[in-house]
Motif scaffolding. Structure first.
Motif, mmCIF file in Angstrom:
data_model
loop_
_atom_site.group_PDB
_atom_site.id
_atom_site.type_symbol
_atom_site.label_atom_id
_atom_site.label_comp_id
_atom_site.label_asym_id
_atom_site.label_seq_id
_atom_site.Cartn_x
_atom_site.Cartn_y
_atom_site.Cartn_z
ATOM 1 N N TRP A 1 36.189 38.230 57.746
ATOM 2 C CA TRP A 1 34.959 37.891 58.737
ATOM 3 C C TRP A 1 35.233 39.333 59.413
ATOM 4 O O TRP A 1 36.475 40.436 59.403
ATOM 5 N N ARG B 1 34.724 37.253 49.715
ATOM 6 C CA ARG B 1 33.802 35.767 49.803
ATOM 7 C C ARG B 1 33.986 35.156 51.829
ATOM 8 O O ARG B 1 33.350 34.095 52.006
ATOM 9 N N TYR B 2 35.119 35.305 52.096
ATOM 10 C CA TYR B 2 35.864 35.024 53.292
ATOM 11 C C TYR B 2 35.858 35.594 54.576
ATOM 12 O O TYR B 2 36.127 34.878 55.715
ATOM 13 N N LEU C 1 39.260 37.940 51.580
ATOM 14 C CA LEU C 1 38.817 38.436 49.716
ATOM 15 C C LEU C 1 37.142 38.027 50.798
ATOM 16 O O LEU C 1 36.597 38.329 51.705
ATOM 17 N N SER D 1 49.946 35.042 53.371
ATOM 18 C CA SER D 1 50.035 33.597 53.123
ATOM 19 C C SER D 1 49.147 34.028 52.236
ATOM 20 O O SER D 1 48.461 34.709 52.323
ATOM 21 N N PRO D 2 49.392 32.425 51.482
ATOM 22 C CA PRO D 2 47.600 32.074 51.011
ATOM 23 C C PRO D 2 46.512 31.913 51.187
ATOM 24 O O PRO D 2 45.689 32.855 51.098
ATOM 25 N N GLU D 3 46.290 31.091 52.512
ATOM 26 C CA GLU D 3 45.236 31.951 53.583
ATOM 27 C C GLU D 3 45.305 33.164 53.888
ATOM 28 O O GLU D 3 43.459 33.796 54.665
ATOM 29 N N GLU D 4 46.188 34.317 54.234
ATOM 30 C CA GLU D 4 45.525 35.948 54.390
ATOM 31 C C GLU D 4 45.427 36.222 53.244
ATOM 32 O O GLU D 4 44.035 37.034 53.717
ATOM 33 N N ARG D 5 45.493 36.314 51.932
ATOM 34 C CA ARG D 5 45.052 36.717 50.897
ATOM 35 C C ARG D 5 43.793 36.163 50.792
ATOM 36 O O ARG D 5 42.637 36.869 50.531
ATOM 37 N N MET D 6 43.037 34.490 51.138
ATOM 38 C CA MET D 6 42.193 34.407 50.803
ATOM 39 C C MET D 6 40.470 34.930 51.455
ATOM 40 O O MET D 6 39.468 35.419 51.663
ATOM 41 N N ALA D 7 41.569 35.045 52.882
ATOM 42 C CA ALA D 7 40.496 35.855 54.437
ATOM 43 C C ALA D 7 40.494 36.986 54.057
ATOM 44 O O ALA D 7 39.487 37.803 54.615
#
Lengths: 359, 349
Positions: B343, B340-341, B338, B330-336
């Protein structure tokens, strides 16, 4: 007709919006979770055209989802830092309820059963009893990574990778939780509750959002491929024959770029609590209102400057909150929604979201 | 207007029907057209007030609701602009009028060919043996097929040569269709590539008797000066004579002997024709169904112009492009993932 107006919050989140939710009932409180690690609490005043920022709650990592608890002062958050937290909006106190082994994607609260369910990319659901936080949450393994979660009064819908959709019966979960032992060792020996139904998504592509009908009859799912499906819980043949899907949030590409369509993901779905119509928000920056019964689009609002990331109706159905920020698209090496997130609140006219009913 | 035999209106009747600039739907009379425009295109979506023009709606939105109107609702994709002031048939640009008339004429002859095929009435004359010198009243199926083949070749050429409309290699070979090479008739899609230039005098093509000289179709005499027209009178802006005069030749000028490459059946031709016209006609259909309260057969809610365009687009071989196409992550997984985001346990408190 009552006036319908739309206004923009003057203090939106600093980075991309992950979720937004109105408090249940007549409260005008609005929580917004953001990739900038904060949860924002707004209050939409009755007459003023402004969503006033009344608090921010910083987390260790980006917050992927937020929901209200039993009162307008209680909230739960899902963090990229693997934690599910309870947030006291009055004091700002944060309590860790459980820890997953991967980022937590969604949290959903069932007021009817005082249950908090969290879904994480580690492929599990955690079911918490919010009335008794000391109790160890029940862990339910899933066959895939969950991407969307929604609860109706009695059902819980989990949409996962590989187009899997599991529907759990909330009373069963509640019972399983109370009968489960408090010690984790014994709990592991117990069989986790089985889904009430397992289905394959009606959509061919990755599920993006799920929303349940407020009348407990069914749910809608949306995918990354500009499509929305409406289905019913009842698995009788007649009810299943009623399910349908349709295309939306697409744009014809200019001829000089080869024509065809640009297909946007449908990022957000929200049912109107009173009329049972629903809104969809897509990567094309538009929000459309649909009449699920009449199978008709009722309206489509003017394009927002960026992709629509999240949608929520207020508990009384008088407001629609729209979270807007750049969408993550295939091929992006980097992404930043910094400074481009916007929060709009639309005051709906009396009949604006009212469907005409099936013809 | 009285009913004609078998209920098929003739071409003059069709051409004289008032029609809506925004959605290409045509109406029995101007009154209906104006009430259609007020209901479909000039209605305020906040309070339901029906305005007379897009400009009026824009002012209303601005003053009453403090919002800016950016496009006309329910309009075809390339007709949503507020810059053109339309009221009934007034204000429609000449080139659009021309395109519309051509579409009507083309649809008319397509429908005629379809009827011929359906009724089994023999086409007049035999293919190959007849030239334009023979007085034919209607285009035969064979001619239509030829024309379609040429038209397809042209479309292909256009596609190959970009939007410039490079004259196709299938230029007139018989010397009798000068109009063919220079003025291919555009497909009846909402997105017209270019307006057909008026080619005066194509004398080799006898206009069929059913199609009288232009002026007869429309109220005679010059257009009344703007502003003097009463709202519910006859259409105030008849299409220019040049447009009318120029249009027919392209429609009857099938090259006498076009070797090969023609579609095999009239049905195929008709199907192709309707597919080409999907952008406009499906919408008409949609609106008609919506007004009649009929549910679309497809089942799902209809998405207006976008939906129709999408259907047409999908049938074309060019695929659609998905903005986000990963079916596993999902897009969120890709973003997570990065920096920048992301953890990292223990990295920060």
């Amino acid at each position: 007709m009552a006036p319908a107006t739309q206004f923009e919050a003057t203090q939106p989140p600093n980075d991309a919006i992950s979720a937004l939710v109105f408090a249940p009932g007549t409260s005008r409180r609005l929580l917004v979770s953001s990739w900038d690690k904060n949860v924002y609490l707004y209050e939409v005043a009755n007459s003023a055209d402004e969503a006033e920022l009344i608090g921010t709650f910083e987390h260790r990592a980006p917050v992927l989802d937020v929901c209200f608890g039993a009162s307008p002062d209680e909230a739960f958050t899902a963090g990229v830092d693997h934690q599910v937290k309870r947030l006291d909006l009055a004091t700002g106190e944060q309590t860790v309820l459980s820890k997953h082994s991967e980022p937590v994607r969604c949290v959903v609260y069932s007021a009817e059963h005082s249950l908090l369910i969290s879904a994480s990319w580690d492929g599990t659901l955690h079911v918490h009893n919010t009335a008794d936080p000391s109790r160890t949450p029940l862990t339910i393994p899933l066959p895939g990574k969950p991407h969307a979660l929604a609860a109706s009064p009695t059902k819980l819908v989990v949409a996962m990778t590989a187009r899997l959709v599991h529907i759990y019966d909330l009373p069963t979960l509640s019972k399983a939780l109370t009968s489960s032992s408090t010690s984790p060792q014994q709990q592991q020996q117990q069989q986790p509750p089985q889904p009430w139904q397992t289905r394959e998504s009606s959509l061919k592509f990755l599920t993006r959002a799920v929303a349940c009908m407020p009348n407990d009859a069914g749910y809608a799912t949306s995918s990354i491929e500009g499509r929305v499906a409406v289905e019913w819980f009842d698995d009788s043949a007649e009810s299943q024959a009623r399910k349908y899907a349709f295309k939306c949030h697409r744009q014809a590409a200019p001829e000089d770029e080869g024509g065809g369509d640009v297909v946007y993901p449908v990022n957000a779905l929200a049912f109107h609590p009173v009329y049972g119509t629903f809104a969809s928000g897509g990567g094309d920056g538009t929000v459309a209102l649909w009449d699920a019964e009449a199978k008709r689009r009722m309206r489509q609002y003017q394009r927002f400057p960026e992709s629509v990331a999240a949608l929520a109706f207020s508990g009384d159905g008088k407001y629609l909150a729209i979270g807007v920020c750049p969408g993550f698209e295939t091929g992006m090496e980097d992404y930043s929604g910094e400074g481009r997130a916007k929060l709009f609140v639309r005051e709906l006219g009396e009949t604006e979201a009212k469907g005409k009913g099936a013809k | 207007m009285g009913k004609k035999k078998r209920g098929h209106p003739d071409i003059e009747e069709l051409l004289s029907r008032p029609w809506c600039y925004y959605c290409e739907r045509d109406f029995e009379d101007l009154k209906l057209l104006i009430s259609h425009q007020k209901a479909k295109h000039f209605k305020c979506d906040r309070c339901g007030k029906r305005l007379n023009t897009a400009g009026g709606l824009s002012v209303h939105m601005n003053q009453v609701h403090k919002e800016n109107l950016t496009s006309v609702e329910n309009a075809l994709p390339n007709r949503q602009g507020l810059d053109i002031e339309i009221f009934g048939m007034e204000g429609v640009p000449d080139d659009i009028v021309q395109q519309h008339n051509q579409r009507i004429i083309q649809n008319f002859y397509t429908a005629q060919a379809e009827r011929q095929a359906a009724t089994g009435n023999p086409p007049r004359g035999q293919a190959g043996s007849q030239g334009p010198a023979k007085k034919i009243k209607h285009e035969t199926a064979e001619e239509l097929k030829k024309r379609l083949a040429e038209h397809r070749a042209k479309l292909a050429a256009q596609k190959a040569g970009g939007a410039n409309g490079v004259p196709p290699s299938a230029a007139p070979t018989d010397g009798q269709s000068p109009a063919q090479g220079t003025a291919p008739f555009p497909p009846p899609q909402p997105a017209y590539l270019y307006a057909t230039p008026g080619v005066p005098g194509a004398p080799t093509y006898p206009a069929p008797p059913t199609y009288p000289p232009t002026a007869a179709t429309f109220p005679p005499g010059p257009s009344p000066p703007p502003g003097t027209t009463a709202p519910f009178s006859i259409p105030a802006r008849p299409p220019s004579g040049a447009a009318q005069g120029a249009a027919p030749p392209y429609l009857y000028n099938g090259a006498p002997a076009y070797p090969g490459g023609a579609p095999s059946t009239v049905d195929e031709l008709v199907a192709n024709e309707s597919r080409q016209g999907a952008g406009g006609d499906d919408i008409d259909q949609l609106i008609r169904m919506a007004e009649a309260g009929i549910k679309p057969a497809a089942g799902g809610p209809k998405n207006g112009p976008e939906e129709a365009a999408a259907t047409a687009g999908e049938k074309k071989k060019k695929g659609s492009r998905m903005v986000y196409a990963d079916t596993e992550v999902s897009p969120e997984e890709r973003m997570a993932m990065l920096p920048r985001y992301r953890w990292v346990e223990g990295a920060s408190a």
